[in-house]
Structure formats: structure tokens, C-alpha cells
Design a protein around this motif. Structure first.
Motif, PDB file in Angstrom:
ATOM      1  N   THR A 152     -48.004 -98.115 -23.815  1.00 28.07           N
ATOM      2  CA  THR A 152     -47.523 -96.739 -23.957  1.00 28.07           C
ATOM      3  C   THR A 152     -46.010 -96.737 -23.796  1.00 28.07           C
ATOM      4  OG1 THR A 152     -49.575 -95.849 -23.039  1.00 28.07           O
ATOM      5  CG2 THR A 152     -47.670 -94.374 -23.090  1.00 28.07           C
ATOM      6  N   VAL A 153     -45.340 -96.039 -24.699  1.00 30.63           N
ATOM      7  CA  VAL A 153     -43.885 -95.898 -24.655  1.00 30.63           C
ATOM      8  C   VAL A 153     -43.573 -94.420 -24.460  1.00 30.63           C
ATOM      9  CG1 VAL A 153     -41.699 -96.348 -25.818  1.00 30.63           C
ATOM     10  CG2 VAL A 153     -43.676 -97.842 -26.240  1.00 30.63           C
ATOM     11  N   LEU A 154     -42.771 -94.113 -23.446  1.00 31.75           N
ATOM     12  CA  LEU A 154     -42.355 -92.738 -23.166  1.00 31.75           C
ATOM     13  C   LEU A 154     -40.848 -92.624 -23.392  1.00 31.75           C
ATOM     14  CD1 LEU A 154     -44.332 -92.089 -19.853  1.00 31.75           C
ATOM     15  CD2 LEU A 154     -45.004 -91.444 -22.168  1.00 31.75           C
ATOM     16  N   GLN A 155     -40.440 -91.561 -24.044  1.00 30.68           N
ATOM     17  CA  GLN A 155     -39.018 -91.342 -24.309  1.00 30.68           C
ATOM     18  C   GLN A 155     -38.500 -90.200 -23.447  1.00 30.68           C
ATOM     19  OE1 GLN A 155     -36.793 -93.051 -26.674  1.00 30.68           O
ATOM     20  NE2 GLN A 155     -35.491 -92.004 -25.188  1.00 30.68           N
ATOM     21  N   PHE A 156     -37.422 -90.465 -22.705  1.00 33.46           N
ATOM     22  CA  PHE A 156     -36.773 -89.471 -21.854  1.00 33.46           C
ATOM     23  C   PHE A 156     -35.336 -89.266 -22.321  1.00 33.46           C
ATOM     24  CE2 PHE A 156     -40.197 -91.292 -19.421  1.00 33.46           C
ATOM     25  CZ  PHE A 156     -40.751 -90.202 -18.753  1.00 33.46           C
ATOM     26  N   PRO A 157     -34.706 -88.200 -21.864  1.00 27.69           N
ATOM     27  CA  PRO A 157     -33.339 -87.939 -22.331  1.00 27.69           C
ATOM     28  C   PRO A 157     -32.342 -89.014 -21.905  1.00 27.69           C
ATOM     29  CG  PRO A 157     -34.315 -85.965 -21.362  1.00 27.69           C
ATOM     30  CD  PRO A 157     -35.237 -87.092 -21.060  1.00 27.69           C
ATOM     31  N   THR A 158     -32.529 -89.603 -20.712  1.00 32.68           N
ATOM     32  CA  THR A 158     -31.562 -90.565 -20.177  1.00 32.68           C
ATOM     33  C   THR A 158     -32.286 -91.707 -19.469  1.00 32.68           C
ATOM     34  OG1 THR A 158     -31.398 -89.424 -18.053  1.00 32.68           O
ATOM     35  CG2 THR A 158     -29.885 -88.702 -19.797  1.00 32.68           C
ATOM     36  N   ASP A 159     -31.515 -92.763 -19.159  1.00 33.63           N
ATOM     37  CA  ASP A 159     -32.069 -93.867 -18.381  1.00 33.63           C
ATOM     38  C   ASP A 159     -32.467 -93.411 -16.980  1.00 33.63           C
ATOM     39  OD1 ASP A 159     -31.816 -95.724 -20.404  1.00 33.63           O
ATOM     40  OD2 ASP A 159     -29.808 -96.349 -19.794  1.00 33.63           O
ATOM     41  N   ASP A 160     -31.665 -92.517 -16.406  1.00 30.31           N
ATOM     42  CA  ASP A 160     -31.993 -92.029 -15.064  1.00 30.31           C
ATOM     43  C   ASP A 160     -33.322 -91.282 -15.054  1.00 30.31           C
ATOM     44  OD1 ASP A 160     -29.681 -93.116 -14.046  1.00 30.31           O
ATOM     45  OD2 ASP A 160     -28.520 -91.247 -14.178  1.00 30.31           O
ATOM     46  N   ALA A 161     -33.580 -90.503 -16.101  1.00 29.37           N
ATOM     47  CA  ALA A 161     -34.854 -89.781 -16.179  1.00 29.37           C
ATOM     48  C   ALA A 161     -36.017 -90.746 -16.309  1.00 29.37           C
ATOM     49  CB  ALA A 161     -34.829 -88.797 -17.350  1.00 29.37           C
ATOM     50  N   ALA A 162     -35.827 -91.813 -17.079  1.00 31.27           N
ATOM     51  CA  ALA A 162     -36.879 -92.826 -17.208  1.00 31.27           C
ATOM     52  C   ALA A 162     -37.119 -93.525 -15.881  1.00 31.27           C
ATOM     53  CB  ALA A 162     -36.496 -93.829 -18.290  1.00 31.27           C
ATOM     54  N   ALA A 163     -36.036 -93.833 -15.146  1.00 37.20           N
ATOM     55  CA  ALA A 163     -36.181 -94.482 -13.837  1.00 37.20           C
ATOM     56  C   ALA A 163     -36.912 -93.570 -12.859  1.00 37.20           C
ATOM     57  CB  ALA A 163     -34.804 -94.857 -13.295  1.00 37.20           C
ATOM     58  N   GLN A 164     -36.624 -92.280 -12.907  1.00 38.48           N
ATOM     59  CA  GLN A 164     -37.314 -91.337 -12.026  1.00 38.48           C
ATOM     60  C   GLN A 164     -38.798 -91.252 -12.380  1.00 38.48           C
ATOM     61  OE1 GLN A 164     -36.201 -89.654  -9.244  1.00 38.48           O
ATOM     62  NE2 GLN A 164     -38.403 -89.228  -9.096  1.00 38.48           N
ATOM     63  N   ALA A 165     -39.131 -91.299 -13.667  1.00 37.34           N
ATOM     64  CA  ALA A 165     -40.535 -91.264 -14.074  1.00 37.34           C
ATOM     65  C   ALA A 165     -41.282 -92.485 -13.530  1.00 37.34           C
ATOM     66  CB  ALA A 165     -40.647 -91.201 -15.596  1.00 37.34           C
ATOM     67  N   ALA A 166     -40.627 -93.636 -13.497  1.00 32.25           N
ATOM     68  CA  ALA A 166     -41.260 -94.829 -12.926  1.00 32.25           C
ATOM     69  C   ALA A 166     -41.547 -94.633 -11.444  1.00 32.25           C
ATOM     70  CB  ALA A 166     -40.357 -96.044 -13.143  1.00 32.25           C
ATOM     71  N   LEU A 167     -40.621 -93.992 -10.741  1.00 38.42           N
ATOM     72  CA  LEU A 167     -40.866 -93.691  -9.321  1.00 38.42           C
ATOM     73  C   LEU A 167     -42.013 -92.693  -9.167  1.00 38.42           C
ATOM     74  CD1 LEU A 167     -37.178 -93.416  -8.023  1.00 38.42           C
ATOM     75  CD2 LEU A 167     -38.757 -95.364  -7.832  1.00 38.42           C
ATOM     76  N   ASP A 168     -42.125 -91.764 -10.111  1.00 42.49           N
ATOM     77  CA  ASP A 168     -43.233 -90.798 -10.064  1.00 42.49           C
ATOM     78  C   ASP A 168     -44.577 -91.509 -10.237  1.00 42.49           C
ATOM     79  OD1 ASP A 168     -41.411 -88.777  -9.706  1.00 42.49           O
ATOM     80  OD2 ASP A 168     -41.368 -88.183 -11.825  1.00 42.49           O
ATOM     81  N   ILE A 169     -44.597 -92.540 -11.072  1.00 42.10           N
ATOM     82  CA  ILE A 169     -45.828 -93.314 -11.222  1.00 42.10           C
ATOM     83  C   ILE A 169     -46.176 -93.986  -9.899  1.00 42.10           C
ATOM     84  CG2 ILE A 169     -46.853 -95.323 -12.349  1.00 42.10           C
ATOM     85  CD1 ILE A 169     -45.320 -94.589 -14.863  1.00 42.10           C
ATOM     86  N   ARG A 170     -45.176 -94.538  -9.226  1.00 42.92           N
ATOM     87  CA  ARG A 170     -45.422 -95.142  -7.913  1.00 42.92           C
ATOM     88  C   ARG A 170     -46.004 -94.119  -6.945  1.00 42.92           C
ATOM     89  NH1 ARG A 170     -40.449 -98.678  -5.717  1.00 42.92           N
ATOM     90  NH2 ARG A 170     -41.931 -98.677  -3.984  1.00 42.92           N
ATOM     91  N   ALA A 171     -45.495 -92.896  -7.008  1.00 40.86           N
ATOM     92  CA  ALA A 171     -46.009 -91.853  -6.116  1.00 40.86           C
ATOM     93  C   ALA A 171     -47.468 -91.520  -6.427  1.00 40.86           C
ATOM     94  CB  ALA A 171     -45.137 -90.610  -6.226  1.00 40.86           C
ATOM     95  N   ARG A 172     -47.852 -91.670  -7.686  1.00 43.31           N
ATOM     96  CA  ARG A 172     -49.226 -91.353  -8.075  1.00 43.31           C
ATOM     97  C   ARG A 172     -50.210 -92.441  -7.642  1.00 43.31           C
ATOM     98  NH1 ARG A 172     -49.235 -89.265 -14.377  1.00 43.31           N
ATOM     99  NH2 ARG A 172     -47.999 -87.357 -14.107  1.00 43.31           N
ATOM    100  N   ILE A 173     -49.863 -93.710  -7.904  1.00 42.02           N
ATOM    101  CA  ILE A 173     -50.856 -94.778  -7.745  1.00 42.02           C
ATOM    102  C   ILE A 173     -50.556 -95.719  -6.579  1.00 42.02           C
ATOM    103  CG2 ILE A 173     -51.423 -94.686 -10.195  1.00 42.02           C
ATOM    104  CD1 ILE A 173     -49.767 -97.161 -10.635  1.00 42.02           C
ATOM    105  N   GLY A 174     -49.444 -95.490  -5.910  1.00 44.89           N
ATOM    106  CA  GLY A 174     -49.151 -96.329  -4.749  1.00 44.89           C
ATOM    107  C   GLY A 174     -48.043 -97.329  -5.022  1.00 44.89           C
TER     108      GLY A 174
END
Length: 244
Positions: A152-174
Motif C-alpha cells: 500500500t502506498v499513501l500520499q501525503f502533502p509533505t514528508d513530515d505528514a508521512a512521518a507523522q502517519a507512520a507514528l500514528d500506525i505505531r500508536a494503533r498497533i504498538g
């Protein structure tokens, strides 16, 4: 013959009938008759007026319906034509995926393609549901002897937004099992999740990464197998094979 006998010999005439008792109408009856006639004339006039109003309403309704129908089919409209304009049916751009594939889906088709080492795509790249605040998403399923895995490829406005989304995944699954850099120069961040049922590799790039498309977040996930280490998991094997 005496007088009595003479009168008996005369013709007998019955007495005249009594005069008919003619009853002249009194004043009250005259008023009743006149009022009845006036009511009858009033009713006739009202019925005539109502019928005329209904007739006029029907005519007006028919005129309005006719006018609306003419407007719908475009009668008398200047500049209209039954032939559609060229912009109504745009010509598909050559060498592009079908219209069902978004811009990111088309980019993934070109950048990643249908093969990755021993892995082969099942079907095509398709649009995916936007998640984690992404503005576009695409996905595909690959298969090999190691199993099946989803990219799966997700497109965000900036690199920072993509990095934050990765942290959100960590918050979801540990917390991830491992955290590594993507390239040998230390750029990019990768999170490996060795789950009990699903294994995942999540990574994003940064300004120092080459090649680098800003705002991208990549996820590979596959059912966890019986490998001795995370290096043997199908998700990690497909991650290593992807041309990214």
C-alpha cells in the motif's frame, strides 16, 4: 187542469253548481316564490362562474406544461446543438491506466510495476481508501513461493505528514520490533512489526533520500509465517525485492 198540475208538466232543471272557491295567493306566498327564483338564478350564476374559472385554470396549466416541455428539450435556445461538444467526451490519455486508477495508482504502476524479484502482481494496482489523513492511496497484492503480501502506498502533502502517519500506525498497533534506516546513508525511516498474525514493514523517506518522492508512506503486510526470524517473513522478503 189546475195550476199544480201545470207546474208538474214543465221540464225539470237541476240547480246550478256552486261557484268555485278561487283562492287568491296572499302576500307571503308571493314573497316565497320570488325568493326561490332569486336563489335559483344565483346558483346558476355561481355554477357558471366556477366552471369558467376551472376551464381557465386548465388552459393555463396546459400552457405552462407546454412551455416547460419546450424548455426541457431546448426549443428556441440559441447556440444549442444536439451534437455533443468535444469536451463532453474526452479522449483517454495514451499509455495511462484506466480512469478507475488515480494519479498515485498510475505512479505506482510505473514506479513499482507488476514484478519484484520472484514476486508477481495479482491483478493490477488499484485505488485504496485514504487512511491516516492521506490525500491519495493505491494498493496491489503480490505473490511468490514465500506467500502473498499486500503493498500500500499513501500520499501525503509533505514528508513530515508521512512521518507523522507512520507514528500514528505505531500508536494503533504498538511499538515496532525493529526501527532501521531505509538507505545506507542513514536517510529514511523503517519500522518492522513482527506480529503474531500479521507482519508489517512501514517506511517513509526524507529530503536526503535518493530516489525520493515527497510525502510518500509505504506499507507491506503479510500473514505471519513460521520463520525463525523477521528476515524470513513474507512482508520483509517483498520489501527487499521492491524497486524503491
Amino acid at each position: 187542469m189546475n195550476e199544480r198540475d201545470a207546474s208538474d208538466d214543465a221540464e225539470y232543471l237541476p240547480p246550478p253548481p256552486p261557484a268555485a272557491d278561487t283562492h287568491a295567493p296572499d302576500e307571503e306566498e308571493t314573497r316565497i316564490v320570488a325568493a326561490t327564483k332569486r336563489r335559483s338564478r344565483t346558483i346558476v350564476i355561481l355554477v357558471t362562474v366556477v366552471a369558467a374559472v376551472l376551464l381557465l385554470g386548465t388552459i393555463a396549466t396546459n400552457l405552462l406544461l407546454a412551455a416547460g416541455l419546450r424548455a426541457e428539450i431546448g426549443e428556441g435556445r440559441p447556440g444549442t446543438s444536439a451534437t455533443p461538444s468535444a469536451s463532453a467526451s474526452p479522449t483517454p490519455t495514451p499509455d495511462r491506466p484506466t480512469s478507475a486508477c488515480s494519479e498515485l495508482c498510475a505512479a505506482a504502476t510505473e514506479e513499482i510495476g507488476a514484478t519484484a524479484g520472484d514476486w508477481r502482481i495479482e491483478g493490477d494496482w488499484t485505488n485504496a481508501a485514504n487512511d491516516l489523513g492521506s490525500r491519495d492511496a493505491a494498493t496491489a497484492v503480490f505473490a511468490s513461493d514465500a506467500g502473498r503480501a499486500t503493498v500500500t502506498v499513501l500520499q501525503f502533502p509533505t514528508d513530515d505528514a508521512a512521518a507523522q502517519a507512520a507514528l500514528d500506525i505505531r500508536a494503533r498497533i504498538g511499538d515496532p520490533t525493529y526501527t532501521e534506516q531505509v538507505f545506507d546513508d542513514g536517510s529514511g525511516t523503517r519500522y518492522d512489526f513482527d506480529g503474531a498474525t500479521v507482519s508489517r514493514v512501514v517506511w517513509h523517506l526524507d529530503a536526503q533520500s535518493r530516489p525520493h518522492t515527497p510525502g510518500r508512506l509505504y506499507i507491506v503486510e503479510a500473514p505471519t509465517n513460521a520463520a525463525d526470524s523477521f528476515a524470513g517473513q513474507a512482508a520483509y522478503q517483498l520489501y527487499l525485492a521492491l524497486p524503491l
